[in-house]
Design a protein around this motif. Structure first.
Motif, PDB file in Angstrom:
ATOM      1  N   GLU A  82       0.718  -1.238  -0.102  1.00 56.29           N
ATOM      2  CA  GLU A  82       0.122   0.071   0.135  1.00 56.29           C
ATOM      3  C   GLU A  82       0.927   1.244   0.033  1.00 56.29           C
ATOM      4  OE1 GLU A  82      -2.385  -0.673   3.433  1.00 56.29           O
ATOM      5  OE2 GLU A  82      -4.003  -1.488   2.458  1.00 56.29           O
ATOM      6  N   ARG A  83       1.928   1.029   0.308  1.00 51.40           N
ATOM      7  CA  ARG A  83       3.083   2.436   0.542  1.00 51.40           C
ATOM      8  C   ARG A  83       4.190   2.263  -0.495  1.00 51.40           C
ATOM      9  NH1 ARG A  83       0.784   0.974   4.945  1.00 51.40           N
ATOM     10  NH2 ARG A  83       0.300   2.438   6.742  1.00 51.40           N
ATOM     11  N   TYR A  84       4.618   1.376  -0.876  1.00 50.36           N
ATOM     12  CA  TYR A  84       5.716   1.197  -1.754  1.00 50.36           C
ATOM     13  C   TYR A  84       5.311   1.472  -3.228  1.00 50.36           C
ATOM     14  CZ  TYR A  84      10.125   0.083  -3.692  1.00 50.36           C
ATOM     15  OH  TYR A  84      11.481  -0.161  -4.706  1.00 50.36           O
ATOM     16  N   GLU A  85       5.781   2.387  -4.004  1.00 48.23           N
ATOM     17  CA  GLU A  85       5.429   2.498  -5.422  1.00 48.23           C
ATOM     18  C   GLU A  85       6.782   2.440  -6.137  1.00 48.23           C
ATOM     19  OE1 GLU A  85       3.585   6.168  -6.197  1.00 48.23           O
ATOM     20  OE2 GLU A  85       1.614   5.575  -5.284  1.00 48.23           O
ATOM     21  N   ALA A  86       7.227   1.374  -6.790  1.00 53.10           N
ATOM     22  CA  ALA A  86       8.465   1.113  -7.553  1.00 53.10           C
ATOM     23  C   ALA A  86       8.443   2.258  -8.461  1.00 53.10           C
ATOM     24  CB  ALA A  86       8.476  -0.289  -8.237  1.00 53.10           C
ATOM     25  N   ALA A  87       7.771   2.715  -9.201  1.00 56.86           N
ATOM     26  CA  ALA A  87       7.813   3.575 -10.192  1.00 56.86           C
ATOM     27  C   ALA A  87       8.006   5.137  -9.827  1.00 56.86           C
ATOM     28  CB  ALA A  87       6.723   3.749 -11.364  1.00 56.86           C
ATOM     29  N   ALA A  88       8.221   5.264  -8.426  1.00 53.64           N
ATOM     30  CA  ALA A  88       8.056   6.692  -7.890  1.00 53.64           C
ATOM     31  C   ALA A  88       9.459   7.332  -8.457  1.00 53.64           C
ATOM     32  CB  ALA A  88       8.116   6.738  -6.482  1.00 53.64           C
ATOM     33  N   GLY A  89       9.344   8.490  -9.019  1.00 52.50           N
ATOM     34  CA  GLY A  89      10.439   9.315  -9.524  1.00 52.50           C
ATOM     35  C   GLY A  89      11.234  10.032  -8.512  1.00 52.50           C
ATOM     36  N   LEU A  90      12.636   9.593  -8.176  1.00 50.53           N
ATOM     37  CA  LEU A  90      13.265  10.121  -7.188  1.00 50.53           C
ATOM     38  C   LEU A  90      14.119  11.367  -7.520  1.00 50.53           C
ATOM     39  CD1 LEU A  90      13.167   6.890  -6.824  1.00 50.53           C
ATOM     40  CD2 LEU A  90      15.432   6.869  -5.788  1.00 50.53           C
ATOM     41  N   LEU A  91      14.477  11.584  -8.721  1.00 49.92           N
ATOM     42  CA  LEU A  91      15.364  12.778  -9.085  1.00 49.92           C
ATOM     43  C   LEU A  91      14.591  13.561  -9.778  1.00 49.92           C
ATOM     44  CD1 LEU A  91      18.724  10.913  -9.460  1.00 49.92           C
ATOM     45  CD2 LEU A  91      18.021  11.858  -7.313  1.00 49.92           C
ATOM     46  N   LEU A  92      15.070  15.169  -9.768  1.00 53.28           N
ATOM     47  CA  LEU A  92      14.707  16.095 -10.419  1.00 53.28           C
ATOM     48  C   LEU A  92      15.617  16.031 -11.886  1.00 53.28           C
ATOM     49  CD1 LEU A  92      12.611  18.581 -10.406  1.00 53.28           C
ATOM     50  CD2 LEU A  92      14.657  19.885  -9.791  1.00 53.28           C
ATOM     51  N   LEU A 249      23.014  15.430  -7.150  1.00 52.87           N
ATOM     52  CA  LEU A 249      21.689  14.748  -7.404  1.00 52.87           C
ATOM     53  C   LEU A 249      20.646  15.827  -6.629  1.00 52.87           C
ATOM     54  CD1 LEU A 249      22.678  10.941  -6.793  1.00 52.87           C
ATOM     55  CD2 LEU A 249      22.412  12.198  -9.053  1.00 52.87           C
ATOM     56  N   ILE A 250      19.320  15.890  -7.415  1.00 53.04           N
ATOM     57  CA  ILE A 250      18.719  16.845  -6.623  1.00 53.04           C
ATOM     58  C   ILE A 250      17.601  16.011  -6.577  1.00 53.04           C
ATOM     59  CG2 ILE A 250      17.405  18.921  -6.836  1.00 53.04           C
ATOM     60  CD1 ILE A 250      20.230  19.302  -6.967  1.00 53.04           C
ATOM     61  N   LEU A 251      16.942  15.853  -5.311  1.00 53.07           N
ATOM     62  CA  LEU A 251      15.706  15.084  -5.129  1.00 53.07           C
ATOM     63  C   LEU A 251      14.619  15.517  -5.695  1.00 53.07           C
ATOM     64  CD1 LEU A 251      15.793  13.420  -1.638  1.00 53.07           C
ATOM     65  CD2 LEU A 251      16.632  12.413  -3.813  1.00 53.07           C
ATOM     66  N   SER A 252      13.564  15.058  -6.365  1.00 54.56           N
ATOM     67  CA  SER A 252      12.308  15.540  -6.698  1.00 54.56           C
ATOM     68  C   SER A 252      11.317  15.974  -5.685  1.00 54.56           C
ATOM     69  CB  SER A 252      11.684  14.584  -7.575  1.00 54.56           C
ATOM     70  OG  SER A 252      10.467  14.965  -8.209  1.00 54.56           O
ATOM     71  N   PRO A 253      10.896  17.031  -5.625  1.00 51.92           N
ATOM     72  CA  PRO A 253       9.623  17.480  -4.907  1.00 51.92           C
ATOM     73  C   PRO A 253       8.674  16.242  -4.796  1.00 51.92           C
ATOM     74  CG  PRO A 253      10.358  19.583  -5.979  1.00 51.92           C
ATOM     75  CD  PRO A 253      11.087  18.242  -6.738  1.00 51.92           C
ATOM     76  N   ALA A 254       8.408  15.690  -6.007  1.00 56.02           N
ATOM     77  CA  ALA A 254       7.417  14.595  -6.207  1.00 56.02           C
ATOM     78  C   ALA A 254       7.884  13.460  -5.256  1.00 56.02           C
ATOM     79  CB  ALA A 254       7.388  14.209  -7.643  1.00 56.02           C
ATOM     80  N   PHE A 255       9.142  13.142  -5.111  1.00 63.56           N
ATOM     81  CA  PHE A 255       9.543  12.019  -4.081  1.00 63.56           C
ATOM     82  C   PHE A 255       9.158  12.495  -2.748  1.00 63.56           C
ATOM     83  CE2 PHE A 255      13.168   9.760  -2.027  1.00 63.56           C
ATOM     84  CZ  PHE A 255      12.507   8.548  -2.333  1.00 63.56           C
ATOM     85  N   LEU A 256       9.398  13.757  -2.426  1.00 63.91           N
ATOM     86  CA  LEU A 256       9.019  14.196  -1.177  1.00 63.91           C
ATOM     87  C   LEU A 256       7.653  14.007  -0.612  1.00 63.91           C
ATOM     88  CD1 LEU A 256      11.224  17.173  -0.712  1.00 63.91           C
ATOM     89  CD2 LEU A 256      11.949  15.000   0.023  1.00 63.91           C
ATOM     90  N   LYS A 257       6.655  14.399  -1.759  1.00 65.14           N
ATOM     91  CA  LYS A 257       5.423  14.136  -1.597  1.00 65.14           C
ATOM     92  C   LYS A 257       4.702  12.812  -1.548  1.00 65.14           C
ATOM     93  CE  LYS A 257       1.097  16.045  -3.088  1.00 65.14           C
ATOM     94  NZ  LYS A 257       0.229  15.188  -2.996  1.00 65.14           N
ATOM     95  N   TYR A 258       5.467  11.913  -2.229  1.00 70.72           N
ATOM     96  CA  TYR A 258       5.167  10.605  -2.197  1.00 70.72           C
ATOM     97  C   TYR A 258       5.421  10.060  -0.805  1.00 70.72           C
ATOM     98  CZ  TYR A 258       6.878   5.661  -2.539  1.00 70.72           C
ATOM     99  OH  TYR A 258       7.390   4.247  -2.134  1.00 70.72           O
TER     100      TYR A 258
END
Length: 342
Positions: A82-92, A249-258
């Motif tokens: 329910e939590r893990y999303e393999a396709a989550a984008g990590l980097l900007l 490397l710049i983490l994506s804000p989308a990864f933080l929101k995920y």
């Protein structure tokens, strides 16, 4: 007179005996420390050779055998799925419109309102100074082992240094100190997670991993590798930073929101740097070992290089929910997703 003289001589002999005993004890301690330092140095030489020559069939490992497929992961539970999303984008990456409107809306409010921000222009400027990540920057060439090293006081006296250094990647964060604490925290760093207010200079070959909590953080890292024009955020920050610009490397804000949506589930305003680094490792490594998270043996929350000043400040800010994050780490360990060294 004779009695007094005898007593004085006895006291003198006793004091001299204590001094001799202290010297012997200090000598033994010195020998032990020197032996451990020599062992660490020999291990680092061995690691350097392995990094240069790649996997060698006869090279022993504390964690895995090079060339052998990674051991099967633990069966995923409903809780994990329910939590893990393999396709989550990590980097900007600088791709056009890579951040959705809901991500941008959430991100812009984390550290105060940001009206009138030209986000795409900021990102374009960022990647005109720094190299955009390539597609294989995170792909594991083999079974990758990763040590996520937190900053908890529970690391003091742990003697985890050699074990930490035995991993392929060693992830540290914020103002983590190594010098003087090698026996407990190791000597190697491959990735160092930071934001402008926690930035430190890095040695050669280390990935600076920026955790951006606001657009100004992107402007800061651009400036820190070019003009030096950004010197303040909500506090004074480093004008320039010593680090390998080709490894940023710049983490994506989308990864933080995920992480905020799926893992901490809106407990706290946003995830801590340490928990973010752990989730980064969970997405990029086949074996994750976690060190230095949580309170020390006496229940104090503080950094291992501090003498317990301001203990618990991390929890009192309420920006992050330390208890929720710690409970998730324990659950991941219970389910066999990570190795948690307490």
């Amino acid at each position: 007179m004779l009695f007094a003289s005898t007593m004085a001589n006895a006291r003198g002999c006793l004091q001299e005996g204590k001094r001799v005993a202290r010297r012997m004890l200090n000598q033994r301690r010195t020998k032990v420390v020197l032996a451990l330092c020599l062992l660490l140095a020999l291990w680092q030489c061995f690691r350097a050779l392995m990094d240069d020559f790649g996997p060698v069939p006869w090279a022993p490992s504390l964690l895995h055998t090079p060339g052998v497929p990674c051991p099967a992961r633990a069966n995923s539970s409903v809780w994990f799925n329910e939590r893990y999303e393999a396709a989550a984008g990590l980097l900007l990456t600088g791709a056009a419109q890579e951040l959705s409107a809901d991500v941008v809306q959430w991100w812009l409010t984390l550290q105060g309102p940001m009206n009138g921000v030209q986000l795409q222009a900021i990102i374009r400027q960022l990647f005109s100074v720094l190299r955009a990540p390539t597609g294989d920057v995170l792909d594991p060439p083999r079974c990758r082992t990763c040590a996520v090293v937190g900053n908890s006081g529970r690391l003091k006296g742990s003697s985890h240094g050699l074990l930490i250094d035995a991993h392929d990647w060693v992830l540290r964060m914020n103002r983590a100190k190594v010098a003087g604490f090698e026996l407990d925290v190791g000597t190697r760093t491959t990735h160092h997670f930071m934001y402008p207010e926690s930035a430190v200079n890095l040695g050669p070959g280390v990935h600076l991993v920026l955790v951006p909590f606001k657009p100004l953080d992107l402007q800061w890292v651009t400036s820190a590798f070019s003009t030096g024009e950004v010197t303040r955020t909500y506090v004074r920050v480093k004008q320039f930073i010593k680090a390998d610009r080709n490894k940023v490397l710049i983490l994506s804000p989308a990864f933080l929101k995920y992480i905020h949506d799926k893992w901490t589930q809106h407990h706290g305003r946003y995830p801590s740097t340490g928990f973010t680094a752990l989730l980064f490792a969970l997405h990029t490594c086949q074996q994750v070992s976690v060190f230095g998270f949580g309170a020390d043996s006496e229940g104090n929350w503080h950094h291992y290089w501090e003498e317990n000043h301001g203990a618990g400040a991390f929890r009192r800010t309420r920006v992050h929910d330390a208890d929720v994050e710690f409970s998730i780490i324990e659950r991941l360990a219970d389910e066999g997703r990570i190795l948690f060294y307490k």
